[in-house]
Write a protein that holds these residues in place. Structure first.
Motif, PDB file in Angstrom:
ATOM      1  N   PHE A 165       9.272 121.482 -72.128  1.00 47.57           N
ATOM      2  CA  PHE A 165       8.202 120.502 -72.170  1.00 47.57           C
ATOM      3  C   PHE A 165       7.007 121.076 -71.423  1.00 47.57           C
ATOM      4  N   PRO A 166       5.964 121.444 -72.176  1.00 47.70           N
ATOM      5  CA  PRO A 166       4.822 122.054 -71.502  1.00 47.70           C
ATOM      6  C   PRO A 166       4.046 121.011 -70.704  1.00 47.70           C
ATOM      7  N   THR A 198      -7.657 121.602 -73.074  1.00 52.82           N
ATOM      8  CA  THR A 198      -7.403 122.143 -74.406  1.00 52.82           C
ATOM      9  C   THR A 198      -6.108 122.951 -74.438  1.00 52.82           C
ATOM     10  N   TRP A 199      -5.897 123.694 -73.398  1.00 53.50           N
ATOM     11  CA  TRP A 199      -4.637 124.445 -73.348  1.00 53.50           C
ATOM     12  C   TRP A 199      -3.443 123.505 -73.427  1.00 53.50           C
ATOM     13  N   LYS A 200      -3.547 122.476 -72.640  1.00 57.30           N
ATOM     14  CA  LYS A 200      -2.445 121.532 -72.593  1.00 57.30           C
ATOM     15  C   LYS A 200      -2.191 120.924 -73.970  1.00 57.30           C
ATOM     16  N   ALA A 201      -3.277 120.497 -74.593  1.00 54.53           N
ATOM     17  CA  ALA A 201      -3.130 119.870 -75.906  1.00 54.53           C
ATOM     18  C   ALA A 201      -2.570 120.860 -76.924  1.00 54.53           C
ATOM     19  N   GLU A 228       0.971 120.489 -78.908  1.00 55.37           N
ATOM     20  CA  GLU A 228       1.098 120.511 -80.356  1.00 55.37           C
ATOM     21  C   GLU A 228       2.079 121.585 -80.797  1.00 55.37           C
ATOM     22  N   LYS A 229       1.965 122.736 -80.178  1.00 55.57           N
ATOM     23  CA  LYS A 229       2.816 123.852 -80.560  1.00 55.57           C
ATOM     24  C   LYS A 229       4.295 123.508 -80.359  1.00 55.57           C
ATOM     25  N   ILE A 237       3.047 113.166 -80.971  1.00 64.33           N
ATOM     26  CA  ILE A 237       1.920 113.578 -81.797  1.00 64.33           C
ATOM     27  C   ILE A 237       0.623 113.029 -81.233  1.00 64.33           C
ATOM     28  N   ARG A 238      -0.404 113.733 -81.527  1.00 65.74           N
ATOM     29  CA  ARG A 238      -1.713 113.429 -80.991  1.00 65.74           C
ATOM     30  C   ARG A 238      -2.218 112.090 -81.487  1.00 65.74           C
TER      31      ARG A 238
END
Length: 958
Positions: A393-394, A266-269, A273-274, A547-548
DNA sequence: AGCGTGTGGTAG
DNA sequence: ATCGCTACCACACGCT
């Protein structure tokens, strides 16, 4: 944490030279830097302190949306009593029992929509009276409150807030409202602001959001006390022999709260997105064409979880004492992170604790602290942003790739930047990061590995890349995992255990690699061997690529079921959960996939890992939802269907994963109608456009066949001809009446032309005359069995339509269970709990006809007639009634129709109910059953209306 | 050739 | 005890 106790003051310059030489034998120029003396160096120390002070600017105290004092607008004349008076009836929901989750959630959702609809209308009429004071609030109401949950719900959404039906594991709720305190609650909501309902009512009275701190339900002091007594209470109330597994209603929350992998994902996602959004914004601002960054930095915390968890244990000498992070202190818990002291003993991440303790008996086991990880990560990313790189780039919470296009003075400047960054992060977080830098992503990643722990490593010598790479194990290459390594190992070393290095691969040609691993992986691998990698990390160059594309939930732990009902309940909960996620992320999805893990034949029933999945086969099946949606009821129903199609024996189920894809952005909230309506009103263009999916020419010209204008039939005739329920038609908003009229006219025309409309999967459904697609796509060759299953089941269902379940011979039951593909053990429960369940719910009770979701529209027309008739037949002097399972499936189908904008079909079904009720065949001594049917009919129209209003509003706002 | 579906693999 | 997630890419296979 490492307090640098073992560090010795050294000159940085010197260090650079030395380690370059040491690390590479001087054969080529690279650079390794150590910062053992990080804080000892006075200049660094001062610098860091200065930066730290400055840091207030960049990391302000956490934003508190609840303190946002939005200015009130307009006047609020509507008194609270008025609100209370107009509150919709809540009784029916309360009558529901909690046994059947699907029905429960489904009705809950329906009621919700109904209510929201009312609120919308009410708000529209009194638009000036509701300042959106809660516009930044996501509010969850718990337990019995005064005013009650319905009233609060109403107040919240009328004032622009978001009302949460469900407090997810990673809930973004800003406030929890509760009136009374229980120890359990304090535990449950320990991470939330728990406030008394008066905060809502007073804020509304004041027309502005008030300071929530004056309304807290319990004081921190009090917490502490209760927390302790609660622990005792909890130990007593939770029987030890009954561990929490997925049958527990709160399992998902509990599981996700504690799952490291869930958090990582979830953090990664979230980060993705951010940064994607930031890139979008940036790309709008700067029009300059970016060149690919010349320098790629890969920066990453050293054993992040271990380092951060150790911060709460000041007594630990992090540099020298072996520590690891995991749940509990023994057994089959995974070591998620261990420090380098522990690694010296051979302990590694992913290892089980019992093994780690074997290797290193003095290993200290620390707990997870997800909240702290998040905080440290935030600081980390803030610092990255501060150095203003070309792009960020995270990669993960603790890891990022950074692009720098050019640096004036090459390596020394880069080194400077890196050291400053490392220092600042160390001072601000207490943890060390390592940095690898090179001219592409591949090499930057490899550099990082060389830099770890607590160091810096550069490589900028393309001519020496062969040397640099030769001893690198292939496993270290990005995207090359265990499987590929194994295959390479088998191919090259004939299974010998030596690790495969890049030099081992030098003999392998490009073609061979492609043949072995496919075009993409093969080419990539071949390129990697030359040190080539064209991965681009600049999000802003191509934001849409980032994008997701899907949202999914995987649960492969704690899955142990005995009964079909338990599986169904679990699927409902997963559906609920995933819908919450869709909602929060602002998506609707059109495709649903269920993936099940089934214990591999022969694998132990209880795998070595406690409640783990063990060795499993994975089976998946997907379906189109018809139109993008996030309806819990629909998704739950579909999941149950998919489960039955896959047909995993309940006892062998070890994992469940649900994916929703073909996403569309849909930013409205849970109470979407409210927000949309609100926007619509504020925009003051009430009806410009109509339901999504009406083709342009219909909108403009009123007919898809502009060259042909038939003599218009009268509306009534038209409705009659198409079996549309007149009352229902009248009940619809004007614009929709118009639309249906157009549609019916079009159909008349279509009949003349005998033309079948084009296929369009997601849209324009009003223009389609086709009935809904069957679930899944069945292929003749590979899936013959499934065809048989479905068609036989359908036949069976039709055959047994009018036969009460007791009269079914054993053979029929056997046949049914056999078709469902279950084992004997499963069969029993299936027969008991699914086919012949006798639960009482809102509507009368009794025989479940086993109506399935496989029916198409034409089937439903006939089925519905029979069903109505059947429900009036007498059994022990009482009518048989409507079974809620059947009703669920029926509602599910209606939802599907509505989502496809098949308004006409829904109206037809409503009409069939009316006609059937009016037919003389019916035994007229039962009014209950009849009123149930009228309720159902009303519900259909309600669903239709709610949806149309939402859709209409949706168009208006976009 | 390109599409849809089911499956495999990888990373943190 | 224990918290084995999840997004995304790639590919095989069968179909049009």
């Amino acid at each position: 944490m490492n307090k640098n106790s073992n560090s010795q003051p050294k000159s940085n310059e010197q260090e650079i030279g030395d380690s370059t030489f040491e690390a590479f034998n001087g054969t080529f120029s690279s650079t390794q830097f150590s910062n053992d003396n990080l804080v000892e160096d006075p200049s660094f120390d001062d610098l860091a302190k200065d930066e730290f002070m400055e840091c207030d600017d960049i990391s302000p105290p956490r934003k508190t949306p609840f303190l946002n004092d939005t200015k009130s607008q307009g006047t609020l004349d509507a008194s609270l009593t008025e609100l209370v008076d107009q509150q919709p009836d809540h009784k029916e929901t309360k009558e529901l029992k909690f046994g059947d989750y699907e029905t429960y959630f489904y009705h809950k959702k329906l009621k919700q929509q109904e209510k929201d609809d009312q609120y919308v209308q009410w708000r529209t009429k009194n638009s000036n009276q509701f300042p959106p004071i809660f516009s930044n609030c996501v509010i969850y109401v718990n337990g019995r409150t005064d005013p009650d949950i319905t009233q609060l719900h109403r107040m919240i959404i009328l004032h622009g807030g978001v009302f949460l039906n469900y407090l997810g594991a990673k809930s973004n709720a800003t406030h929890v409202i509760a009136s009374n305190i229980t120890p359990r609650k304090i535990i449950e909501f320990k991470n939330f602001k728990v406030i008394k309902p008066e905060w809502i009512t007073d804020s509304i009275k004041e027309k502005k959001i008030l300071d929530w701190t004056k309304y807290t339900l319990f004081s921190p002091q009090y917490d502490q006390k209760v927390l302790e007594s609660d622990r005792e209470l909890k130990e007593k109330s939770l029987p030890l022999n009954r561990p929490i597994d997925a049958t527990h209603p709160e399992f998902l929350k509990f599981f996700f709260e504690n799952s490291r992998l869930h958090h990582l994902s979830t953090w990664k996602a979230d980060l993705r997105e951010k940064f994607q959004q930031e890139a979008l914004r940036a790309s709008k601002v700067s029009q300059t064409l970016r060149t690919k960054p010349k320098i790629i930095m890969h920066i990453d915390f050293d054993c992040f979880f271990a380092a951060v968890s150790a911060l709460s244990h000041p007594d630990i000498d992090f540099a020298n004492e072996p520590i690891a992070v995991s749940h509990g202190g023994k057994g089959s818990s995974d070591v998620s992170s261990c420090n380098y002291a522990a690694r010296k003993f051979g302990v590694s991440n992913g290892m089980w604790v019992n093994r780690a303790l074997e290797l290193c008996p003095e290993l200290k086991i620390l707990d997870y602290d997800f909240k702290l990880y998040e905080e440290k990560s935030k600081i980390f990313y803030e610092e990255l942003t501060r150095i203003e790189p070309d792009c960020i780039f995270p990669v993960s919470v603790d890891e990022a790739l950074i692009g720098l296009s050019s640096i004036d003075d090459e390596e020394s400047t880069l080194l400077n930047i890196c050291e400053k960054l490392r220092n600042k992060i160390y001072v601000l977080t207490g943890c060390t990061v390592s940095i690898g830098a090179s001219y592409n992503v591949l090499l930057a990643k490899l550099c990082l590995r060389k830099a770890k722990p607590n160091g810096i490593f550069f490589f900028f010598q393309p001519n020496n890349v062969g040397n640099f790479l030769k001893n690198i194990p292939v496993k270290q290459l990005p995207g090359i995992g265990r499987k590929i390594e194994d295959r390479l190992s088998n191919h090259l070393n004939k299974g010998s255990k030596e690790t495969v290095t890049i030099s081992n691969l030098s003999s392998v040609s490009r073609d061979t690699m492609v043949k072995f691993f496919g075009i993409k992986t093969g080419t990539k691998l071949f390129g990697y061997c030359q040190g080539l990698d064209d991965t681009d990390i600049d999000i802003s160059k191509n934001p849409s690529k980032f994008i997701r594309k899907s949202i999914s939930i995987d649960v492969n732990w704690g899955i142990r079921f005995e009964k079909q009902t338990q599986v169904d309940e679990f699927l409902s909960r997963v559906a609920d959960h995933i819908c919450q996620r869709l909602l929060r992320l602002g998506f609707v999805g059109a495709r649903l996939m269920l993936k099940l893990a089934r214990r591999t034949k022969g694998a132990p029933i209880d795998p070595p890992k406690y409640l783990g999945m063990g060795l499993c086969d994975f089976l998946s099946k997907s379906t189109n939802l018809g139109a993008p949606t996030r309806e819990v009821g629909l998704i739950a129903t579909e999941l149950k269907s998919l489960y039955r199609i896959i047909g995993v024996a309940i006892a062998d189920l070890r994992g469940v994963s649900v994916t929703i894809s073909e996403l569309q952005k849909c930013d409205s909230d849970a109470t979407s109608a409210v927000d949309q309506k609100q926007l619509q009103f504020e925009a003051k263009k009430p009806k410009e456009k109509k339901v999504q999916g009406i083709e342009q020419n219909v909108l403009k010209g009123g007919s898809v066949f502009p060259h042909y204008s038939p003599a218009k039939e009268t509306l009534q005739k038209l409705l009659q001809k198409h079996l549309v329920d007149l009352d229902a038609f009248k009940a619809l908003p004007n614009e929709f009446q118009q639309e249906i009229k157009l549609e019916l006219e079009r159909r008349s025309v279509e009949q003349l032309f005998e033309k079948s409309p084009k296929k369009n999967r997601n849209r324009n459904c009003l223009l389609q005359n086709r009935s809904l697609k069957k679930i899944g796509k069945v292929r003749p060759e590979t899936q013959n069995k499934r065809i048989d299953l479905i068609s036989n089941q359908r036949t069976l269902n039709k055959l047994t339509l009018n036969i009460p379940i007791e009269n079914l011979g054993d053979s029929v039951i056997h046949q049914k269970t056999e078709l469902s593909g279950l084992t004997m053990e499963g069969q029993k429960t299936l027969v008991n709990s699914y086919w012949a369940s006798e639960k009482t719910k809102t509507f009368n009770k009794h025989y479940n006809l086993g109506i399935q979701t496989f029916y198409e529209f034409e089937d439903w027309k006939n089925l519905l007639k029979d069903w109505v008739r059947f429900s009036f037949e007498n059994e022990n002097e009482k009518p048989i009634g409507i079974h809620e399972n059947d009703l669920d499936v029926f509602y599910g189908f209606i939802h599907k129709l509505i989502l496809n904008e098949k308004i006409y079909e829904v109206l037809s079904l409503a009409d069939i109910i009316t006609c059937s009720l009016n037919s003389s065949e019916l035994v007229d001594n039962d009014t209950n059953n009849e009123s149930d049917w009228r309720k159902i009919r009303g519900e259909l129209l309600n669903m239709l209306k709610t949806n149309l209003v939402q859709k209409g509003a949706c168009i208006d706002t976009t």
